[in-house]
Write a protein that holds these residues in place. Structure first.
Motif, PDB file in Angstrom:
ATOM      1  N   ALA A   1     -14.462  -2.757   3.156  1.00  0.00           N
ATOM      2  CA  ALA A   1     -13.256  -2.201   3.785  1.00  0.00           C
ATOM      3  C   ALA A   1     -12.117  -3.232   3.752  1.00  0.00           C
ATOM      4  CB  ALA A   1     -13.569  -1.826   5.228  1.00  0.00           C
TER       5      ALA A   1
ATOM      6  N   CYS B   1     -14.657   6.665   5.918  1.00  0.00           N
ATOM      7  CA  CYS B   1     -13.366   6.829   5.228  1.00  0.00           C
ATOM      8  C   CYS B   1     -12.666   5.482   5.029  1.00  0.00           C
ATOM      9  CB  CYS B   1     -12.444   7.755   6.028  1.00  0.00           C
ATOM     10  SG  CYS B   1     -13.065   9.432   6.135  1.00  0.00           S
ATOM     11  N   LEU B   2     -12.792   4.576   6.013  1.00  0.00           N
ATOM     12  CA  LEU B   2     -12.121   3.279   5.917  1.00  0.00           C
ATOM     13  C   LEU B   2     -12.843   2.345   4.947  1.00  0.00           C
ATOM     14  CD1 LEU B   2     -11.176   2.756   9.660  1.00  0.00           C
ATOM     15  CD2 LEU B   2      -9.570   2.943   7.765  1.00  0.00           C
TER      16      LEU B   2
ATOM     17  N   GLU C   1       0.841  -1.203   0.000  1.00  0.00           N
ATOM     18  CA  GLU C   1       0.000   0.000   0.000  1.00  0.00           C
ATOM     19  C   GLU C   1       0.875   1.252   0.000  1.00  0.00           C
ATOM     20  OE1 GLU C   1      -2.750   2.524  -0.243  1.00  0.00           O
ATOM     21  OE2 GLU C   1      -3.350   0.431  -0.214  1.00  0.00           O
TER      22      GLU C   1
ATOM     23  N   PHE D   1      -3.570   5.101   6.172  1.00  0.00           N
ATOM     24  CA  PHE D   1      -4.384   3.996   6.692  1.00  0.00           C
ATOM     25  C   PHE D   1      -4.209   3.852   8.212  1.00  0.00           C
ATOM     26  CE2 PHE D   1      -4.657  -0.549   7.821  1.00  0.00           C
ATOM     27  CZ  PHE D   1      -5.977  -0.794   7.469  1.00  0.00           C
TER      28      PHE D   1
ATOM     29  N   TYR E   1     -11.928   3.023   1.420  1.00  0.00           N
ATOM     30  CA  TYR E   1     -10.465   3.085   1.275  1.00  0.00           C
ATOM     31  C   TYR E   1     -10.028   2.533  -0.077  1.00  0.00           C
ATOM     32  CZ  TYR E   1      -5.583   3.050   2.543  1.00  0.00           C
ATOM     33  OH  TYR E   1      -4.241   3.291   2.568  1.00  0.00           O
TER      34      TYR E   1
ATOM     35  N   GLN F   1     -10.856   2.420  -3.625  1.00  0.00           N
ATOM     36  CA  GLN F   1     -11.758   3.355  -4.308  1.00  0.00           C
ATOM     37  C   GLN F   1     -12.362   2.714  -5.560  1.00  0.00           C
ATOM     38  OE1 GLN F   1      -9.488   6.934  -4.705  1.00  0.00           O
ATOM     39  NE2 GLN F   1      -9.086   7.024  -2.537  1.00  0.00           N
TER      40      GLN F   1
END
Length: 578
Positions: free
Chosen positions: A213, A127-128, A85, A91, A131, A133
């Motif tokens: 997620a 948001c998580l 990542e 994260f 993550y 997209q």
């Protein structure tokens, strides 16, 4: 790479250190039977003061200890899982924000700071979930955010209603204002808020969707943080809610949630969704026993469940990681030969989920079911409890058969390895806690023994149901599942059972569809229709027309300049004469 490793290690170290401090404080508080209430005045301006309140008792300390332990394991696990990542630091920061929001919610006796933690959980979870997209993640994130927003609105209404009492520190007046009408209204709002956060019917559809997620986030969210926030709030408000009609309704809805999730898990083929539906089933169990007035038992099961469910998600994540991101259990099989350590952790957490004796899940589930057998409930709730327990063993056995016993069904060339020591170490830590946490907590939490008197058949009912569920799971896995479904039930019924009793359609699409159609018509007729003609395109056409005319004057054509000059002089002359 060095920077990535350092941020993971620092986060893990601090969280583990806080966990150890919490452990020693918890032991001290339990031995001394102590409660600490702290108030910190942040700002005082004229007659207005903003005060931060903190409540430390054995319950908040033991819950914080479990949150710190699981989150430290998850961050250490992410060091390997999220190795490629690019934005690993982002994260980790999001996970730390998530943990901070949960801690704020746990230690707050004040509804304002509880709301900050509550809303923080909702925002960071959004948001998580988005993550990775893609369109599936965006849809799942929006569904989660909107479902949780209902609970946020309930908390806001509760805060405004509490202004009647002059303080938002609910622990001060919950006992002696219990029979007040306003407190009844506050109790209903708390129940509704907890139902949205803990995904009870009719708000269940967001929980399996949240599987979009990353798996480390799922391990954290579905074990000790987001989904347990509603349970924890109800445990804190439990004295107020006893004997309320809304709590009886919650008992029915949570029993149905438990039953529905157990059935749907047996029809699901996505590994993460099966575990998510098992979380939903256990949340229903916690909510229902809480609705019967056993808040300490609900808290006990919440803690034991957090351990083995986090471990289960970590094992699932490792399997998915090694199988090139494939989550379909029909393509797995024979994992116990290729990845023995991961299979060991997976099977132990699964057995703990079933309530096999002397694992952590046994200590909480067995006491819960025996208290249900002793209570004077109606036969429907009794059946819901025991059938849901049988269904838990059913889908666990089915998962075991698909993952461990059946043949490997993926590509002929594959590379399964069990040597990712970073992931294995974090999983072994949780495996150890899954083995000992049940007995450890039962000695720590209950200062008084529960006296349970049951007949032999009632006592063995859990064993009967578990054996029956296990045998059915074995039978269904050995037979051809498709032909079994066609033989046993029609297509419509299986569709109904698979899609969570049409819960996503009823709770989401029905509410959103008309608004989306209305929005589409507005765009079509106003933004792209009349608005386009009279606003942007109309203005553009007028300016374009005038610019063409002005450009004629600018072509250095002497006749036009001369004619315009004469015309202008004539106009001036006319104006002077008149």
């Amino acid at each position: 790479m060095l920077y990535k490793n350092s941020i993971c290690f620092i986060s893990f170290f601090f969280l583990f250190f806080f966990m150890l401090i919490n452990f020693f404080f918890m032991m001290f508080f339990i031995m001394e039977n102590m409660v600490l209430f702290l108030e910190w005045e942040i700002i005082s301006f004229n007659s207005m003061n903003i005060v931060m309140s903190i409540l430390l008792d054995w319950m908040s300390l033991v819950f914080m200890m479990f949150v710190f332990l699981i989150s430290s394991s998850v961050i250490y696990y992410s060091k390997s899982y999220m190795l490629n990542e690019l934005n690993l630091s982002r994260f980790i920061i999001l996970v730390l924000l998530f943990v901070f929001s949960m801690i704020l919610l746990i230690i707050s006796p004040n509804m304002i700071s509880i709301f900050l933690g509550w809303d923080g959980l909702g925002l960071v979870s959004y948001c998580l979930i988005i993550y990775y997209q893609n369109i599936k993640s965006y849809n799942a994130g929006m569904l989660t955010a909107l479902s949780n927003r209902i609970g946020d609105v309930m908390i806001l209404m509760l805060i405004s209603w509490m202004m009647n009492y002059g303080s938002w520190n609910y622990i001060f007046y919950m006992e002696f204002m219990k029979n007040d009408y306003s407190m009844k209204f506050i109790g209903v709002l708390v129940i509704l808020a907890a139902m949205t956060k803990s995904a009870q019917i009719p708000f269940s559809s967001w929980l399996p969707a949240a599987m979009a997620a990353p798996t480390p986030v799922s391990a954290l969210v579905h074990s000790s943080t987001l989904v347990t926030a509603g349970i924890y709030l109800l445990i804190r408000f439990n004295n107020l809610l006893i004997d309320m009609l809304a709590l009886k309704l919650l008992l029915l809805l949570s029993g149905l949630t438990m039953f529905m999730a157990g059935i749907c898990a047996n029809y699901e083929y996505d590994l993460k969704k099966i575990i998510a539906l098992s979380t939903l089933s256990q949340l229903g169990l916690m909510m229902s026993i809480l609705s019967m007035g056993f808040g300490d038992l609900a808290f006990f099961h919440l803690l034991t469940h957090a351990m083995f469910k986090a471990l289960l998600f970590m094992c699932a994540g490792m399997i998915i990681h090694m199988m090139n991101d494939i989550q379909d259990i029909r393509l797995m099989g024979g994992l116990s030969i290729n990845i023995p350590l991961t299979s060991l952790c997976l099977n132990f957490s699964n057995l703990s989920l079933c309530g096999i004796p002397f694992l952590s899940g046994f200590y909480s589930k067995d006491v819960i079911l025996e208290m249900v057998s002793m209570s004077s409930l109606n036969i429907m709730m009794y059946y819901l409890y025991y059938i849901s327990t049988g269904l838990t063993v059913f889908y666990t056995m089915r998962l075991f058969m698909y993952l461990m016993i059946s043949d490997f069904n993926l590509l002929s060339v594959y590379n399964l390895y069990d040597e990712d020591y970073i992931m294995i170490k974090s999983m072994l830590l949780l495996l150890f806690m899954s083995l000992i946490s049940g007995s450890f907590l039962s000695w720590m939490i209950f200062s008084y023994p529960y006296m349970i008197f049951l007949s032999l058949n009632m006592k063995l009912m859990v064993v009967y149901i578990s054996l029956l569920g296990g045998m059915l799971g074995l039978l269904v896995s050995l037979m051809n599942v498709y032909s079994m479904n066609k033989f046993l039930m029609s297509y419509n019924l299986s569709f109904f059972l698979t899609f969570m009793w049409f819960m996503p359609n009823l709770s989401t699409y029905v509410l959103n569809y008309n608004f989306l159609i209305y929005g589409q018509n507005l765009v079509k007729f106003l933004d792209m229709g009349w608005g386009e003609i009279y606003k942007s395109q109309g203005l553009f056409n007028i300016l374009k027309y005038y610019s063409i005319i002005y450009s004629l004057y600018q072509l250095n054509n002497f006749k036009i300049y001369l004619f315009s000059f004469i015309l202008w002089m004539m106009i001036l002359l006319l104006m002077l004469i008149l």
